[in-house]
Design an enzyme around this catalytic site. Structure first.
Site, PDB file in Angstrom:
ATOM      1  N   ASP A  10      34.804  -3.409  49.752  1.00 10.19           N
ATOM      2  CA  ASP A  10      35.728  -2.833  48.274  1.00 10.19           C
ATOM      3  C   ASP A  10      36.277  -1.346  48.985  1.00 10.19           C
ATOM      4  OD1 ASP A  10      36.880  -1.803  46.266  1.00 10.19           O
ATOM      5  OD2 ASP A  10      35.234  -1.775  45.172  1.00 10.19           O
ATOM      6  N   LYS A  72      44.035   5.430  49.902  1.00 11.74           N
ATOM      7  CA  LYS A  72      44.443   4.268  49.406  1.00 11.74           C
ATOM      8  C   LYS A  72      45.914   4.310  48.647  1.00 11.74           C
ATOM      9  CE  LYS A  72      42.781   0.319  46.863  1.00 11.74           C
ATOM     10  NZ  LYS A  72      41.551  -0.094  46.163  1.00 11.74           N
ATOM     11  N   GLU A 170      41.078  -7.809  44.010  1.00 12.80           N
ATOM     12  CA  GLU A 170      39.560  -7.263  43.376  1.00 12.80           C
ATOM     13  C   GLU A 170      39.093  -8.144  42.099  1.00 12.80           C
ATOM     14  OE1 GLU A 170      40.924  -3.129  42.948  1.00 12.80           O
ATOM     15  OE2 GLU A 170      40.997  -2.693  45.211  1.00 12.80           O
ATOM     16  N   ASP A 192      39.435  -3.437  34.770  1.00  9.40           N
ATOM     17  CA  ASP A 192      38.854  -2.477  35.881  1.00  9.40           C
ATOM     18  C   ASP A 192      39.513  -1.014  35.687  1.00  9.40           C
ATOM     19  OD1 ASP A 192      38.523  -1.045  38.309  1.00  9.40           O
ATOM     20  OD2 ASP A 192      39.134  -2.661  39.641  1.00  9.40           O
TER      21      ASP A 192
END
Ligand code: ADP
Ligand code: MG
Length: 611
Positions: A10, A72, A170, A192
């Site tokens: 992850d 990211k 994800e 999330d």
């Protein structure tokens, strides 16, 4: 711990971690202290060492200039995409154009330039190292990541020495971690809420097969915002101005706010304290959980609005959702759990650590791919529509948003002119109608069409999006059989040979490379400066006095010597020194240029007057 040969990773905005399947069960990789989460933070030291993780995070306060986080957000992006991110990232970000016209983003950290792929690779390397250096991995990305962002993630994996078996969404990984695939069929909502981002995805499960029906979210909503709300409340009490850019105070406040927030997940009240003895700051205030809930309520409302939109996109109502999975560290907040449960009218799954479930699911997926033990297919969707530019800058969409991968789309084109032997396709990604509002992915050319009258050739263009969400375009002229195929190389990002090169270069080499490049750049500058000096001296004639000329001759000699050496710092210093001694000369030349320009424009004025 056994050493796995394949891991699930992850790669998060704030935290990253790896997991692997051991004795049939996924487990996360922990260090000696039992910590699994690696802060997605990197710091560079002048001696060439690079720290990744909590040590790097600790340096953010004392040395922000050499420390970087939230990489990211930069993956697969262009400068134009990054308006908001630029405020968050305290480093200079530049865009370089390669010889073949691709744009490559680079972050400038203490004079060195790094691509987001290289930076992410450093995080992946650290995560990989902690897992005992496996060579294969499945890496997760948000469901909304587009083609370029997925490619960039894949490239980062390769630079880190990993064979990236698959890029997985994800939410799909999270559902897999809970083994929801064994429930047969139903609808799963994945909520999330991480450090800086929020995503909601709706998955359909049928015969043990997942399909992402829709995704929605907010790339600027997460735990950092909750910290900020507490910081603001405390700052108001303390009478300090948060916009004053007091880095030390800000960092102390941020740490304190996050600690208080985390404590409030377990207790009804918690104290927020800031002690900076050296500055005589000693602040303490108790926040109750109720107060905190009132603060974050509008943000949670906003996240639930996004869930509504995702359901709408999926063509479903809340009543159709059977299972809800919570992902992300911020879903440890009891209020978040309660609100999500109320919204979906069901108790969410919370059995696994919300900040570990994505990695656990990625490990399950990696195991499926390598062991071949389980006969399972994971389906995902295309996050954004893909199409071709047609006349007038309109996008003809071949593959639509939210179609299941592998997805295929086809259309037929013909030639517009007589004897046209090539057809060029511009490929775009996005939901809008016009190319100017979509993202340009690349150009594709089918040549060797035999000469024919206009409208005669028939070219079938096929788009294929594979399991990783990566696009391959192929075209075939039906009469002649001429055909071509490409995997779309984005108009920005790294080329595959650049990636190959980076794969071979370890970070140690990268540092040496940067030094070498810097040296070349500085030498070029020195040569240019010296040439300009000679020219200037000739032009200046006797307008400089003897002392000025001597000083220039001296610094020029020193610069020539430094330029022949390999000491970057010395060369930089010689350039600066020479710039200082030639300053009077530069002023002289500038004045001369200005004088000529002025008289030049006077001449133009005279000419104009004559007409
Ligand atoms: P990412 O955004 O990288 O996916 P995570 O899912 O690990 O990151 O989420 C990190 C966020 O979770 C941080 O804002 C952190 O403060 C928050 N967090 C972690 N534990 C708790 C907790 N017990 N209560 C509230 N927030 C928490
Ligand atoms: Mg996450």
């Amino acid at each position: 711990m056994t050493t796995p040969s394949v891991v699930g990773i992850d790669l998060g905005t704030t935290f990253s971690l790896a997991a692997f399947v051991e004795n049939g069960r996924p487990v996360v990789v922990r260090d000696a202290r039992g910590t699994a989460l690696v802060p997605s933070c990197i710091s560079f030291h002048d001696d060439g060492t690079v720290l990744v993780g909590s040590e790097a995070k600790a340096r953010a306060l004392t040395d922000p200039e050499h420390t970087i986080f939230s990489v990211k957000r930069l993956m697969g992006r262009t400068l134009a995409d990054l308006r908001k991110e630029l405020d968050l990232i305290p480093h200079q970000i530049v865009e370089r154009e390669t010889a073949d016209g691709r744009k490559v983003l680079r972050v400038v950290i203490a004079g060195h330039e790094y691509t987001p792929e290289e930076l992410s690779a450093l995080i992946l390397k650290e995560v990989r190292r902690r897992a005992g250096n496996p060579t294969k991995a499945v890496i997760t990305v948000p469901a909304y990541f587009d083609d370029t962002q997925r490619q960039a993630t894949r490239d980062a994996g390769r630079i880190a020495g990993l064979d990236v078996l698959r890029i997985v969404n994800e939410p799909t990984a999270a559902a897999l971690a809970y083994g929801l695939d064994t429930r047969g069929s139903g609808t799963v909502a994945v909520y999330d809420l991480g450090g800086g981002t929020f995503d909601c995805s709706i998955l359909a499960l049928s015969d043990g097969v997942f399909k992402v029906l829709a995704t929605n979210g907010d790339t600027y909503l997460g735990g950092d915002d909750f910290d900020r709300l507490l910081m603001q409340a405390a700052a108001k009490d303390m009478g300090v101005d948060l916009s004053a850019k007091d880095a030390e105070l800000l960092q102390h406040l941020r740490d304190a706010a996050e600690r208080t927030k985390i404590a409030l997940s377990a207790n009804d009240s918690a104290e927020l304290t800031v002690d900076i003895a050296a500055r005589g700051i000693a602040y303490a205030r108790t926040f109750t959980r109720t107060e905190f809930e009132a603060l974050i309520r509008p943000l949670i409302d906003r996240s639930l609005e996004r869930c509504k939109a995702a359901l709408r996109d999926a063509g479903l109502t809340v009543a159709k959702v059977d299972e809800v999975v919570l992902v992300g560290g911020s879903t440890r907040i009891p209020y978040v759990r309660r609100r999500v449960g109320e919204f979906f009218n069901t108790t969410p799954h919370t059995g696994l650590n919300p900040d570990e479930v994505v990695a656990l699911g990625a490990a399950v997926q990696a195991d499926i791919l390598t062991s071949g033990r389980r006969d399972m297919l994971l389906l995902d969707v295309v996050p954004l529509s893909l199409g071709v530019e047609t006349l007038g800058g309109v996008v003809d969409k071949l593959v639509h948003r939210n179609s299941t991968v592998p997805a295929r789309g086809m259309t037929r084109y013909t030639t517009a002119a007589d004897n046209q032997t090539a057809i060029i396709l511009n490929i775009y990604q996005g939901e809008r109608e016009l190319t100017k509002d979509c993202r340009f992915l690349g150009t594709f050319k089918l040549s060797s069409i035999p000469p024919m009258p206009a409208q005669f050739a028939q070219v079938d263009v096929t788009f294929l999006v594979d399991h990783d969400g990566i696009l391959t375009v192929s075209a075939k002229e039906l009469r002649s059989g001429a055909q071509a195929q490409v995997t779309v190389q984005p108009a920005h990002g790294l080329s595959s040979s650049e990636v190959d090169q980076l794969v071979n270069d370890s970070i140690e080499h990268a540092h040496a490379d940067f030094t070498a490049r810097r040296l070349i750049e500085l030498r070029n500058k020195a040569t240019g400066d010296l040439r300009a000096t000679d020219k200037g001296l000739a032009q200046a004639g006797d307008q400089l006095d003897a002392a000025q000329r001597d000083a220039i001759a001296l610094s020029a000699a020193a610069l020539t010597a430094a330029s022949a050496g390999t000491d970057v710092t010395a060369l930089q210093a010689a350039i600066s020194a020479h710039a200082a001694t030639t300053n009077p000369l530069a002023t002289l030349i500038m004045n001369e240029v200005v004088r000529q320009r002025l008289s030049g424009s006077d001449a133009e004025k005279l000419d104009a007057g004559k007409l």
